[in-house]
Design a protein around this motif. Structure first.
Motif, short mmCIF file in Angstrom:
data_model
loop_
_atom_site.label_atom_id
_atom_site.label_comp_id
_atom_site.label_asym_id
_atom_site.label_seq_id
_atom_site.Cartn_x
_atom_site.Cartn_y
_atom_site.Cartn_z
N LEU A 140 0.45 -1.62 -0.38
CA LEU A 140 0.18 0.20 -0.12
C LEU A 140 0.72 1.32 0.33
O LEU A 140 0.66 2.07 -0.62
N GLU A 141 1.96 1.59 0.46
CA GLU A 141 2.67 1.78 0.77
C GLU A 141 3.46 2.94 -1.08
O GLU A 141 3.59 3.81 -1.12
N GLU A 142 3.83 0.89 -0.95
CA GLU A 142 4.15 1.71 -2.48
C GLU A 142 3.51 2.69 -3.83
O GLU A 142 3.85 2.87 -4.68
N LEU A 143 1.99 2.08 -3.77
CA LEU A 143 1.17 2.08 -4.55
C LEU A 143 0.68 3.64 -3.86
O LEU A 143 0.35 4.55 -4.91
N PHE A 144 0.42 4.50 -3.40
CA PHE A 144 0.06 5.04 -2.50
C PHE A 144 0.74 6.31 -2.17
O PHE A 144 0.45 7.08 -1.30
N GLY A 145 2.11 5.49 -0.93
CA GLY A 145 2.80 6.46 -0.29
C GLY A 145 2.32 6.28 1.04
O GLY A 145 1.63 5.66 1.68
N GLU A 146 2.70 7.41 2.07
CA GLU A 146 2.72 7.72 3.18
C GLU A 146 1.14 7.65 3.52
O GLU A 146 0.71 6.96 4.88
N GLU A 147 0.13 8.31 3.02
CA GLU A 147 -0.95 8.76 2.94
C GLU A 147 -1.94 7.35 2.93
O GLU A 147 -2.71 6.50 3.81
N GLY A 148 -1.24 6.22 2.59
CA GLY A 148 -1.96 4.74 1.77
C GLY A 148 -1.84 4.62 3.75
O GLY A 148 -3.17 3.09 3.05
N ILE A 149 -1.15 4.14 4.54
CA ILE A 149 -1.09 3.73 4.82
C ILE A 149 -1.28 4.22 6.54
O ILE A 149 -0.89 3.69 7.58
N GLY A 150 -1.64 5.27 6.48
CA GLY A 150 -1.95 6.76 7.47
C GLY A 150 -2.61 6.35 8.91
O GLY A 150 -2.13 6.07 10.22
N ASN A 151 -4.03 5.12 7.97
CA ASN A 151 -4.73 5.48 9.06
C ASN A 151 -4.91 3.44 9.12
O ASN A 151 -6.02 2.26 9.35
N LEU A 152 -3.74 2.26 8.40
CA LEU A 152 -4.53 1.33 7.45
C LEU A 152 -4.44 0.23 9.55
O LEU A 152 -4.14 0.08 10.02
N ARG A 153 -5.62 -0.42 9.50
CA ARG A 153 -5.75 -1.36 10.67
C ARG A 153 -5.77 -2.33 9.67
O ARG A 153 -6.32 -3.50 8.55
N GLN A 154 -4.32 -3.38 10.49
CA GLN A 154 -4.56 -5.28 10.24
C GLN A 154 -5.27 -6.09 10.77
O GLN A 154 -4.79 -5.84 12.03
N LEU A 155 -5.73 -6.76 10.26
CA LEU A 155 -6.77 -8.26 11.04
C LEU A 155 -5.94 -8.91 10.48
O LEU A 155 -6.07 -9.45 9.55
N TYR A 156 -5.85 -10.30 12.17
CA TYR A 156 -5.04 -11.72 11.46
C TYR A 156 -7.23 -12.33 11.39
O TYR A 156 -7.70 -11.93 12.33
N GLY A 157 -6.65 -13.97 10.91
CA GLY A 157 -8.22 -14.08 10.59
C GLY A 157 -7.94 -15.58 10.28
O GLY A 157 -7.35 -15.87 9.30
N GLY A 158 -8.06 -16.99 11.17
CA GLY A 158 -7.74 -17.94 10.92
C GLY A 158 -8.11 -18.58 12.28
O GLY A 158 -7.36 -18.80 12.71
N SER A 159 -9.21 -19.58 12.58
CA SER A 159 -9.73 -19.94 13.43
C SER A 159 -8.65 -19.52 15.07
O SER A 159 -8.07 -19.98 16.05
N ALA A 160 -8.72 -17.85 14.79
CA ALA A 160 -8.83 -17.45 16.40
C ALA A 160 -9.40 -17.87 17.20
O ALA A 160 -11.16 -17.66 17.20
N ASP A 161 -9.06 -18.01 18.70
CA ASP A 161 -10.38 -18.28 19.91
C ASP A 161 -9.52 -17.98 21.35
O ASP A 161 -8.42 -17.40 20.72
N PRO A 162 -10.01 -18.27 22.37
CA PRO A 162 -9.74 -17.49 22.96
C PRO A 162 -8.72 -18.13 23.62
O PRO A 162 -7.72 -16.76 24.20
N ASP A 163 -7.79 -19.23 23.22
CA ASP A 163 -6.57 -19.69 23.22
C ASP A 163 -5.33 -19.30 22.51
O ASP A 163 -4.39 -19.11 23.10
N HIS A 164 -5.52 -18.99 21.22
CA HIS A 164 -4.80 -18.26 20.94
C HIS A 164 -4.71 -16.77 20.01
O HIS A 164 -3.77 -16.51 19.43
N CYS A 165 -5.73 -15.91 20.48
CA CYS A 165 -5.73 -14.95 19.60
C CYS A 165 -4.88 -13.70 20.50
O CYS A 165 -4.33 -13.44 19.86
N ARG A 166 -4.28 -14.07 21.52
CA ARG A 166 -3.36 -13.68 22.48
C ARG A 166 -1.98 -12.89 21.50
O ARG A 166 -1.20 -12.18 21.63
N ALA A 167 -1.36 -14.18 21.00
CA ALA A 167 -0.58 -14.82 20.37
C ALA A 167 -0.81 -13.37 19.02
O ALA A 167 0.61 -13.39 18.08
#
Ligand code: PGA
Length: 256
Positions: A196-223
């Motif tokens: 995103l930074e390469e495509l849009f510069g600093e502005e492109g990642i200014g407020n970017l939020r990234q999530l992880y998804g895949g079998s996230a559960d109470p035992d594994h979420c903290r990691a």
């Protein structure tokens, strides 16, 4: 940056069951200024849930939209129809890609979301076969690049990207859920930011939020939540149980 915990209910819970789960969940949750909690229920649940929702604790998201704002598209719902009801929308989930949704359609849906002030949660991630062929990095970059094709830097700055390796998603097919390790998934969060930074510069990642998804559960979420550049989770199976989902939210709140 606010953390974001999103529930993807997939094709589960009819309106009366949805209402019950949300009411129980609300009793377990306390409002938290640094954590947003979003429920993405089936489309039929959105309207009844929106009426009674405690918006100090929860927001709503759709699981899908059409790319057009209206028209002859039987069975579809559009972004403008969600106005005042939902704030988020999942775009490009691997289960929809597997049903035939291609990169071009995903790009148009992403543009429709942005145009209608819905925050898109764009899902990217490689399949098991792609991983076995060392294509994980390429797939993530290619899916992301194709998806943001119609967007400007300002549009992209509100984007949420969920990295969901398909091999770690719980498909309820009799196989035990695969819990990816932080080392296996770290590359993706760097790849997404860099792209995103390469495509849009600093502005492109200014407020970017990234999530992880895949079998996230109470035992594994903290990691996952403790990883650099991981701002939250997209939770499937564990979000269908209000106690499990509340535990995940509380873990996120304790780290925020
Ligand atoms: P899962 O699903 O948590 O059941 O693996 C996540 C997703 O597909 O969004």
């Amino acid at each position: 940056m606010k953390r974001l915990i999103a529930a993807n209910w997939k094709m589960n819970l009819a309106p009366h069951e949805a209402g019950l789960l949300v009411r129980r969940l609300e009793t377990k949750l306390a409002p938290h200024p640094q954590t947003e909690v979003v429920i993405c229920p089936p489309a039929i649940d959105i309207f009844p849930l929106a009426k009674d929702l405690d918006r100090t604790k929860l927001k709503l998201g759709a699981q899908n939209i059409h790319f057009a704002d209206d028209g002859p598209y039987t069975g579809e719902i559009s972004a403008p129809m969600l106005k005042g009801l939902a704030d988020y929308v999942l775009v490009g989930h691997s289960e929809r890609r597997a049903m035939g949704e291609d990169d071009k359609t995903i790009a148009k849906k992403l543009a429709a979301a942005v145009r209608n002030n819905l925050t898109p949660i764009l899902c990217v991630g490689e399949t098991l076969t792609e991983r076995q062929h060392n294509l994980s990095h390429k797939v993530v970059v290619d899916q992301l690049t194709a998806a943001v094709h119609e967007l400007t830097a300002a549009d992209v700055s509100s984007l949420v990207v969920a990295y969901e390796p398909v091999w770690s998603i719980d498909h309820h097919d009799g196989h035990a859920p695969v819990h990816a390790t932080p080392d296996e998934i770290r590359f993706a969060f760097t790849a997404i930011r860099t792209t995103l930074e390469e495509l849009f510069g600093e502005e492109g990642i200014g407020n970017l939020r990234q999530l992880y998804g895949g079998s996230a559960d109470p035992d594994h979420c903290r990691a996952y939540l403790e990883m650099p550049h991981v701002d939250g989770l997209l939770v499937g199976t564990a979000s269908l149980n209000y106690e499990s989902f509340a535990k995940i939210v509380k873990t996120a709140q304790s780290l925020a």
